[in-house]
Design a protein around this motif. Structure first.
Motif, PDB file in Angstrom:
ATOM      1  N   ILE A 196       0.826  -1.206   0.000  1.00 56.26           N
ATOM      2  CA  ILE A 196       0.000   0.000   0.000  1.00 56.26           C
ATOM      3  C   ILE A 196       0.859   1.253   0.000  1.00 56.26           C
ATOM      4  CG2 ILE A 196      -1.564   1.370   1.432  1.00 56.26           C
ATOM      5  CD1 ILE A 196      -2.845  -1.325   2.308  1.00 56.26           C
ATOM      6  N   LEU A 197       1.809   1.313   0.908  1.00 55.26           N
ATOM      7  CA  LEU A 197       2.619   2.519   1.068  1.00 55.26           C
ATOM      8  C   LEU A 197       3.536   2.737  -0.122  1.00 55.26           C
ATOM      9  CD1 LEU A 197       3.482   2.099   4.857  1.00 55.26           C
ATOM     10  CD2 LEU A 197       1.742   3.594   3.843  1.00 55.26           C
ATOM     11  N   ARG A 198       4.058   1.664  -0.700  1.00 48.49           N
ATOM     12  CA  ARG A 198       4.889   1.793  -1.903  1.00 48.49           C
ATOM     13  C   ARG A 198       4.059   2.319  -3.067  1.00 48.49           C
ATOM     14  NH1 ARG A 198       6.819  -2.840  -1.787  1.00 48.49           N
ATOM     15  NH2 ARG A 198       8.839  -2.364  -0.839  1.00 48.49           N
ATOM     16  N   PHE A 199       2.853   1.811  -3.214  1.00 47.19           N
ATOM     17  CA  PHE A 199       1.971   2.297  -4.282  1.00 47.19           C
ATOM     18  C   PHE A 199       1.694   3.788  -4.116  1.00 47.19           C
ATOM     19  CE2 PHE A 199      -2.338   3.400  -5.656  1.00 47.19           C
ATOM     20  CZ  PHE A 199      -2.260   3.081  -7.012  1.00 47.19           C
ATOM     21  N   LEU A 200       1.379   4.218  -2.903  1.00 48.82           N
ATOM     22  CA  LEU A 200       1.112   5.637  -2.653  1.00 48.82           C
ATOM     23  C   LEU A 200       2.351   6.480  -2.934  1.00 48.82           C
ATOM     24  CD1 LEU A 200      -0.881   5.357   0.705  1.00 48.82           C
ATOM     25  CD2 LEU A 200      -1.842   5.771  -1.570  1.00 48.82           C
ATOM     26  N   ALA A 201       3.492   6.055  -2.413  1.00 50.37           N
ATOM     27  CA  ALA A 201       4.726   6.828  -2.566  1.00 50.37           C
ATOM     28  C   ALA A 201       5.141   6.946  -4.034  1.00 50.37           C
ATOM     29  CB  ALA A 201       5.846   6.195  -1.742  1.00 50.37           C
ATOM     30  N   PHE A 229       3.906   5.461   9.241  1.00 46.26           N
ATOM     31  CA  PHE A 229       4.378   6.681   8.586  1.00 46.26           C
ATOM     32  C   PHE A 229       5.895   6.696   8.438  1.00 46.26           C
ATOM     33  CE2 PHE A 229       0.235   7.357  10.288  1.00 46.26           C
ATOM     34  CZ  PHE A 229      -0.417   8.001   9.245  1.00 46.26           C
ATOM     35  N   ILE A 230       6.588   6.084   9.371  1.00 50.30           N
ATOM     36  CA  ILE A 230       8.035   5.933   9.220  1.00 50.30           C
ATOM     37  C   ILE A 230       8.343   5.080   7.992  1.00 50.30           C
ATOM     38  CG2 ILE A 230      10.086   4.881  10.257  1.00 50.30           C
ATOM     39  CD1 ILE A 230       8.937   5.738  12.999  1.00 50.30           C
ATOM     40  N   ARG A 231       7.582   4.005   7.825  1.00 50.46           N
ATOM     41  CA  ARG A 231       7.786   3.143   6.645  1.00 50.46           C
ATOM     42  C   ARG A 231       7.412   3.876   5.363  1.00 50.46           C
ATOM     43  NH1 ARG A 231      10.975   0.011   4.134  1.00 50.46           N
ATOM     44  NH2 ARG A 231      10.063  -1.821   3.119  1.00 50.46           N
ATOM     45  N   PHE A 232       6.368   4.686   5.412  1.00 51.81           N
ATOM     46  CA  PHE A 232       5.971   5.497   4.255  1.00 51.81           C
ATOM     47  C   PHE A 232       7.126   6.400   3.831  1.00 51.81           C
ATOM     48  CE2 PHE A 232       3.252   9.260   2.750  1.00 51.81           C
ATOM     49  CZ  PHE A 232       2.999   8.697   1.501  1.00 51.81           C
ATOM     50  N   MET A 233       7.783   7.026   4.786  1.00 51.69           N
ATOM     51  CA  MET A 233       8.932   7.881   4.482  1.00 51.69           C
ATOM     52  C   MET A 233      10.076   7.059   3.890  1.00 51.69           C
ATOM     53  SD  MET A 233      11.207  10.285   7.033  1.00 51.69           S
ATOM     54  CE  MET A 233       9.985  11.588   7.217  1.00 51.69           C
ATOM     55  N   GLU A 234      10.338   5.902   4.467  1.00 48.26           N
ATOM     56  CA  GLU A 234      11.420   5.043   3.971  1.00 48.26           C
ATOM     57  C   GLU A 234      11.194   4.642   2.514  1.00 48.26           C
ATOM     58  OE1 GLU A 234      12.596   2.847   8.211  1.00 48.26           O
ATOM     59  OE2 GLU A 234      11.318   1.815   6.735  1.00 48.26           O
ATOM     60  N   GLY A 267       9.812  13.221  11.485  1.00 46.95           N
ATOM     61  CA  GLY A 267      10.795  13.699  10.521  1.00 46.95           C
ATOM     62  C   GLY A 267      10.210  14.391   9.312  1.00 46.95           C
ATOM     63  N   PHE A 268       8.890  14.397   9.200  1.00 50.25           N
ATOM     64  CA  PHE A 268       8.251  15.148   8.119  1.00 50.25           C
ATOM     65  C   PHE A 268       8.238  16.625   8.509  1.00 50.25           C
ATOM     66  CE2 PHE A 268       6.495  10.891   7.833  1.00 50.25           C
ATOM     67  CZ  PHE A 268       6.473  10.627   6.476  1.00 50.25           C
ATOM     68  N   ARG A 269       8.382  17.481   7.541  1.00 53.55           N
ATOM     69  CA  ARG A 269       8.415  18.917   7.821  1.00 53.55           C
ATOM     70  C   ARG A 269       7.239  19.671   7.224  1.00 53.55           C
ATOM     71  NH1 ARG A 269      10.710  17.465  11.328  1.00 53.55           N
ATOM     72  NH2 ARG A 269      12.905  17.652  11.929  1.00 53.55           N
ATOM     73  N   ARG A 270       6.420  18.969   6.428  1.00 54.16           N
ATOM     74  CA  ARG A 270       5.309  19.655   5.772  1.00 54.16           C
ATOM     75  C   ARG A 270       4.065  18.773   5.773  1.00 54.16           C
ATOM     76  NH1 ARG A 270       7.591  21.295  -0.001  1.00 54.16           N
ATOM     77  NH2 ARG A 270       8.197  19.093   0.077  1.00 54.16           N
ATOM     78  N   LEU A 271       2.911  19.419   5.709  1.00 50.42           N
ATOM     79  CA  LEU A 271       1.631  18.740   5.522  1.00 50.42           C
ATOM     80  C   LEU A 271       1.096  19.093   4.135  1.00 50.42           C
ATOM     81  CD1 LEU A 271       0.059  19.276   9.030  1.00 50.42           C
ATOM     82  CD2 LEU A 271       0.588  17.058   7.998  1.00 50.42           C
ATOM     83  N   ALA A 272       0.261  18.216   3.604  1.00 56.77           N
ATOM     84  CA  ALA A 272      -0.176  18.351   2.221  1.00 56.77           C
ATOM     85  C   ALA A 272      -1.656  18.686   2.111  1.00 56.77           C
ATOM     86  CB  ALA A 272       0.113  17.060   1.454  1.00 56.77           C
TER      87      ALA A 272
END
Length: 284
Positions: A196-201, A229-234, A267-272
């Motif tokens: 899921i997270l790879r598809f989104l990223a 969310f850590i995995r999403f960033m990775e 570790g995220f600095r922005r919201l979307a």
């Protein structure tokens, strides 16, 4: 300032507790930068719902909703909601599409005929059931119930492809579950979450933190898992949105500052948010 990207109005079948105007005024009073109205669009409604309430049309009038949004934006620009709002605040046109395999033809046609700032994709119904009323969970343990839900999300998002922007309330299924296991955790479904997270990223999609999910309901309080969310960033993901899933004006922006700081702590600095289907980022 942050945008509330998930709100319902009088145009949603279950939104009679508020109006576009009331929720907009609430967002402005709370210092938000904007609000997106994502009224419900579910072409498939399971027949079992008729045992609990009349089956109603769950597809909103897009033209009427967007005409009123245009009117409110004009009033904001004219100073009716204050000088600060006139300079900065935006009301965006959205839709929350309920994904279900049976409704694919209607959904595809609907999205091709209308334009939105943002399209949020959610799963409300699955296996011919509405989880809100409980039958979906019967005969399943927590892992089966949550896992099948995530599998449906992945399958339908892949089908939607570039026709959506945000994965909405990925842990909605926990709100009404009868299990002691209150939360969906990365460690319980690592393979599924990675897909899921790879598809989104890889496709520039956002994942939603739906703040309504983490309110106490029936003495249960699901928790948001930071590992997701850590995995999403990775995996290269960067777009996280905050959505209150408001159905009344008081809920708008619920605990946004808390969850903004949660996102920042990872570790995220922005919201979307999205405007005209284009990704926009705001510094936390």
């Amino acid at each position: 300032m942050y945008y509330d990207t998930h709100n319902h109005s009088q145009f949603s079948f279950d939104g009679a507790r508020t109006t576009l105007e009331k929720s907009t005024a609430s967002a402005i009073s709370k210092g938000l930068g904007g609000i997106c109205f994502t009224d419900h669009c579910d072409f498939y409604v399971p027949e079992m719902k008729a045992d609990f309430e009349p089956i109603v049309c769950e597809v909103f009038d897009v033209a009427a909703q967007q005409q009123e949004i245009d009117s409110i934006n004009a009033r904001i620009a004219g100073g009716e909601f204050g000088r600060e709002a006139a300079r900065k605040f935006k009301v965006l046109k959205g839709i929350e599409v309920g994904m279900e395999e049976k409704s694919r033809p209607e959904l595809e046609k609907h999205l091709s005929e209308n334009c939105f700032d943002q399209i949020t994709a959610s799963v409300h119904y699955l296996e011919d059931s509405d989880p809100y009323y409980g039958p979906y969970y019967k005969g399943k343990n927590w892992k089966e119930a949550y896992g099948r839900y995530l599998e449906a999300y992945l399958r339908e998002m892949k089908w939607l492809g570039d026709r959506f922007d945000i994965m909405g309330h990925f842990d909605y299924i926990t709100r009404y579950a009868p299990y002691p296991k209150e939360s969906i955790l990365y460690r319980d479904f690592p393979g599924l979450f990675d897909e899921i997270l790879r598809f989104l990223a890889e496709n520039g999609k956002a994942i939603e933190i739906n703040t309504k999910t983490y309110k106490t309901y029936r003495m249960r309080t699901p928790q948001l898992d930071r590992d997701i969310f850590i995995r999403f960033m990775e995996l290269g993901g960067e777009a996280i949105v905050l959505g209150s899933d408001s159905h009344d004006c008081e809920q708008v922006g619920y605990r946004f500052e808390y969850y903004a700081q949660f996102v920042k702590s990872l570790g995220f600095r922005r919201l979307a948010h999205f405007e005209n289907r284009k990704l926009k980022m705001v510094t936390i």
